[in-house]
Write a protein that holds these residues in place. Structure first.
Motif, PDB file in Angstrom:
ATOM      1  N   SER A 133       0.622  -1.239  -0.205  1.00 24.78           N
ATOM      2  CA  SER A 133       0.219   0.050   0.114  1.00 24.78           C
ATOM      3  C   SER A 133       0.981   0.760   0.280  1.00 24.78           C
ATOM      4  N   GLN A 134       0.192   2.380  -0.071  1.00 26.73           N
ATOM      5  CA  GLN A 134       0.738   3.394  -0.083  1.00 26.73           C
ATOM      6  C   GLN A 134      -0.318   4.860   0.171  1.00 26.73           C
ATOM      7  N   PRO A 135       0.210   5.545   1.243  1.00 25.06           N
ATOM      8  CA  PRO A 135      -0.744   7.072   0.992  1.00 25.06           C
ATOM      9  C   PRO A 135      -0.793   7.335  -0.031  1.00 25.06           C
ATOM     10  N   ALA A 136      -2.201   8.322  -0.059  1.00 25.48           N
ATOM     11  CA  ALA A 136      -2.619   8.460  -1.142  1.00 25.48           C
ATOM     12  C   ALA A 136      -1.843   9.969  -1.441  1.00 25.48           C
ATOM     13  N   LEU A 137      -1.670   9.999  -2.348  1.00 28.68           N
ATOM     14  CA  LEU A 137      -0.408  11.957  -3.079  1.00 28.68           C
ATOM     15  C   LEU A 137      -2.302  13.202  -2.889  1.00 28.68           C
ATOM     16  N   GLU A 138      -2.231  13.975  -2.002  1.00 27.89           N
ATOM     17  CA  GLU A 138      -2.200  15.623  -2.982  1.00 27.89           C
ATOM     18  C   GLU A 138      -2.049  15.901  -4.134  1.00 27.89           C
TER      19      GLU A 138
ATOM     20  N   LYS B   1       1.951  17.717 -10.873  1.00 26.01           N
ATOM     21  CA  LYS B   1       3.562  16.905 -10.515  1.00 26.01           C
ATOM     22  C   LYS B   1       3.393  15.515 -10.609  1.00 26.01           C
ATOM     23  N   LEU B   2       1.931  15.290  -9.901  1.00 30.48           N
ATOM     24  CA  LEU B   2       1.729  13.774  -9.880  1.00 30.48           C
ATOM     25  C   LEU B   2       1.774  13.049 -11.615  1.00 30.48           C
ATOM     26  N   THR B   3       2.646  11.972 -11.518  1.00 30.55           N
ATOM     27  CA  THR B   3       3.242  10.910 -12.773  1.00 30.55           C
ATOM     28  C   THR B   3       1.817   9.859 -12.790  1.00 30.55           C
ATOM     29  N   TRP B   4       0.696   9.661 -11.930  1.00 29.84           N
ATOM     30  CA  TRP B   4      -0.069   9.160 -12.026  1.00 29.84           C
ATOM     31  C   TRP B   4      -1.025   9.265 -11.215  1.00 29.84           C
ATOM     32  N   ARG B   5      -2.111   8.592 -11.823  1.00 32.22           N
ATOM     33  CA  ARG B   5      -3.562   9.174 -11.582  1.00 32.22           C
ATOM     34  C   ARG B   5      -4.303   7.861 -10.385  1.00 32.22           C
ATOM     35  N   MET B   6      -4.091   7.265 -10.510  1.00 28.25           N
ATOM     36  CA  MET B   6      -3.609   6.196  -9.633  1.00 28.25           C
ATOM     37  C   MET B   6      -3.955   6.514  -8.459  1.00 28.25           C
ATOM     38  N   THR B   7      -2.474   6.817  -8.002  1.00 30.66           N
ATOM     39  CA  THR B   7      -1.444   7.603  -6.722  1.00 30.66           C
ATOM     40  C   THR B   7      -2.538   8.569  -5.539  1.00 30.66           C
ATOM     41  N   MET B   8      -3.285   9.431  -6.483  1.00 32.18           N
ATOM     42  CA  MET B   8      -3.954  10.401  -6.083  1.00 32.18           C
ATOM     43  C   MET B   8      -5.039  10.302  -4.809  1.00 32.18           C
TER      44      MET B   8
ATOM     45  N   ASP C 160      -4.742  -1.290 -19.980  1.00 29.91           N
ATOM     46  CA  ASP C 160      -5.628  -2.306 -19.757  1.00 29.91           C
ATOM     47  C   ASP C 160      -5.484  -1.972 -18.153  1.00 29.91           C
ATOM     48  N   ARG C 161      -6.829  -1.992 -18.013  1.00 33.56           N
ATOM     49  CA  ARG C 161      -7.131  -1.354 -16.386  1.00 33.56           C
ATOM     50  C   ARG C 161      -6.963  -2.272 -15.837  1.00 33.56           C
ATOM     51  N   HIS C 162      -6.710  -3.336 -15.551  1.00 37.99           N
ATOM     52  CA  HIS C 162      -6.682  -4.771 -14.194  1.00 37.99           C
ATOM     53  C   HIS C 162      -5.259  -5.000 -14.393  1.00 37.99           C
ATOM     54  N   LYS C 163      -4.815  -4.075 -14.989  1.00 41.39           N
ATOM     55  CA  LYS C 163      -2.768  -4.570 -14.889  1.00 41.39           C
ATOM     56  C   LYS C 163      -2.773  -2.997 -14.361  1.00 41.39           C
ATOM     57  N   PRO C 164      -1.190  -2.372 -13.881  1.00 39.21           N
ATOM     58  CA  PRO C 164      -0.387  -1.629 -12.832  1.00 39.21           C
ATOM     59  C   PRO C 164      -0.401  -0.837 -14.698  1.00 39.21           C
ATOM     60  N   PRO C 165      -0.469   0.858 -14.225  1.00 39.44           N
ATOM     61  CA  PRO C 165      -0.931   1.214 -13.240  1.00 39.44           C
ATOM     62  C   PRO C 165      -2.590   1.876 -12.744  1.00 39.44           C
ATOM     63  N   CYS C 166      -2.947   0.893 -13.326  1.00 41.49           N
ATOM     64  CA  CYS C 166      -4.899   0.753 -13.556  1.00 41.49           C
ATOM     65  C   CYS C 166      -5.097   0.124 -12.224  1.00 41.49           C
ATOM     66  N   MET C 167      -4.212  -0.669 -12.047  1.00 41.53           N
ATOM     67  CA  MET C 167      -5.054  -1.555 -11.048  1.00 41.53           C
ATOM     68  C   MET C 167      -3.675  -2.046 -10.713  1.00 41.53           C
ATOM     69  N   GLY C 168      -3.666  -2.543  -9.055  1.00 39.77           N
ATOM     70  CA  GLY C 168      -2.789  -3.708  -7.988  1.00 39.77           C
ATOM     71  C   GLY C 168      -1.237  -2.647  -8.054  1.00 39.77           C
ATOM     72  N   PHE C 169      -1.164  -1.242  -8.459  1.00 40.18           N
ATOM     73  CA  PHE C 169      -0.327  -0.341  -8.834  1.00 40.18           C
ATOM     74  C   PHE C 169       0.152   0.519  -7.020  1.00 40.18           C
ATOM     75  N   VAL C 170       1.590   0.991  -6.858  1.00 41.98           N
ATOM     76  CA  VAL C 170       1.740   2.023  -5.950  1.00 41.98           C
ATOM     77  C   VAL C 170       2.975   2.221  -6.112  1.00 41.98           C
ATOM     78  N   GLU C 171       3.194   3.333  -6.025  1.00 42.60           N
ATOM     79  CA  GLU C 171       4.647   4.231  -6.655  1.00 42.60           C
ATOM     80  C   GLU C 171       6.159   3.974  -5.730  1.00 42.60           C
ATOM     81  N   ILE C 172       7.380   4.004  -5.974  1.00 44.47           N
ATOM     82  CA  ILE C 172       7.761   3.631  -5.186  1.00 44.47           C
ATOM     83  C   ILE C 172       8.772   4.709  -4.246  1.00 44.47           C
ATOM     84  N   MET C 173       7.883   5.945  -3.937  1.00 42.76           N
ATOM     85  CA  MET C 173       7.952   6.744  -3.692  1.00 42.76           C
ATOM     86  C   MET C 173       7.782   6.642  -1.644  1.00 42.76           C
ATOM     87  N   ALA C 174       7.094   5.761  -1.586  1.00 34.18           N
ATOM     88  CA  ALA C 174       6.567   6.163  -0.549  1.00 34.18           C
ATOM     89  C   ALA C 174       5.639   4.745  -0.051  1.00 34.18           C
TER      90      ALA C 174
END
Length: 304
Positions: free
Chosen positions: A153-158, A162-169, A189-203
């Motif tokens: 997991s990861q905490p959501a990003l405000e 500059k955010l790279t991926w909408r998934m983590t917003m 592909d809505r069933h694969k990263p970065p659409c699903m099952g994805f967190v960034e390496i940031m946090a």
């Protein structure tokens, strides 16, 4: 203490034979009769938080550490050689400090967070240094991760341009989300990263079991970790349930090019440009290695 005595003392809280951890223990000799649990051994925290840091971001890290209780072991990976300057902070006295010049958190994690060493921790947090945690609480975050059964997991990003991926917003109407509504070319592909099952390496935050797998995914010779976030779902089943973003506890990415600025200016190019080029190069190598490994595994299954 003999082997037999060690085994008998397990029930009283002594470390199990042939295991390790990161607990800092007294250096003086301690004698205890009849294997009674010694009072001066520290309590084992349940979780571990590792930040990769340079001293220029010390005030940001100091504020971040206040969001984690004594249930966390604090580890600082220093990339700038200035570890002694952190002594001004009280909490730094109980932190674990590891220093290596101009290395990334994945380089540190591969070498100093071996799964056997971090085995006592339920969750491992592996975070960058440029994060604002005003709207974050460590204990509440753990409650939500357990409630929603998230292994990675990861905490959501405000929101930021500059955010790279909408998934983590961050989403304001949910505790957790596991998929994105993005419809751009990034989400093929809505069933694969970065659409699903994805967190960034940031946090990222890993359960102990997930980290054991992720540690093996980290390549010893590739230090930046680019592309790793697209493959984390390999470590949990099913990824569309076990990987998610926690909206109710969110953070702010400050976009400080700290480690990137540690590069060298060559032929008029900014230091960060060379670091980014290295990141892209490593991503290509990582992708090829995984592709080759998948093809080899498929051939073995077919032949078997």
């Amino acid at each position: 203490m003999s082997r037999v005595q060690s085994i008998h003392c397990v029930q009283y809280g002594y470390p199990r034979l042939f295991t390790s951890d990161t607990v800092q223990r007294p250096s003086q000799e301690i004698r205890h009769a009849k294997c009674k649990p010694p009072k001066d051994l520290p309590i084992q925290p349940k979780y571990l938080i590792a930040f990769t840091v340079g001293f220029d971001q010390s005030e940001i890290i100091n504020a971040a550490i206040s969001k984690f209780s004594e249930n966390w072991t604090i580890v600082l990976f220093h990339y700038d050689g200035r570890e002694s300057e952190w002594e001004q902070y009280e909490w730094a006295q109980r932190a674990i400090h590891v220093s290596a010049w101009k290395q990334s958190k994945w380089w540190f994690a591969k070498r100093f967070l071996h799964p056997d060493v971090v085995r006592p921790y339920e969750y491992i947090f592996l975070w960058d240094e440029d994060l604002g945690l005003d709207n974050f609480d460590g204990e509440k975050y753990i409650e939500l991760v357990k409630k929603h059964d998230l292994e990675i997991s990861q905490p959501a990003l405000e929101h930021s341009r500059k955010l790279t991926w909408r998934m983590t917003m961050r989403r304001s109407n949910s505790e957790v989300h596991r998929e994105t509504t993005e419809s751009s070319g990034r989400c093929t592909d809505r069933h694969k990263p970065p659409c699903m099952g994805f967190v960034e390496i940031m946090a990222p935050v890993f359960s102990n079991a997930a980290w054991r797998c992720v540690w093996h995914l980290i390549q010893n010779d590739l230090i930046h970790g680019w592309g790793l976030d697209f493959e984390l779902g390999r470590c949990v089943k099913p990824p569309f349930k076990k990987v998610g973003v926690v909206d109710a506890q969110w953070i702010v990415h400050r976009f400080i090019p700290s480690l990137g600025a540690q590069g060298e200016a060559v032929n008029g190019r900014a230091p960060w440009e060379g670091v980014r080029e290295r990141c892209m190069y490593e991503w290509t190598i990582f992708h090829k290695r995984l592709t080759d490994a998948d093809e080899a595994a498929q051939r073995e299954n077919t032949e078997g």
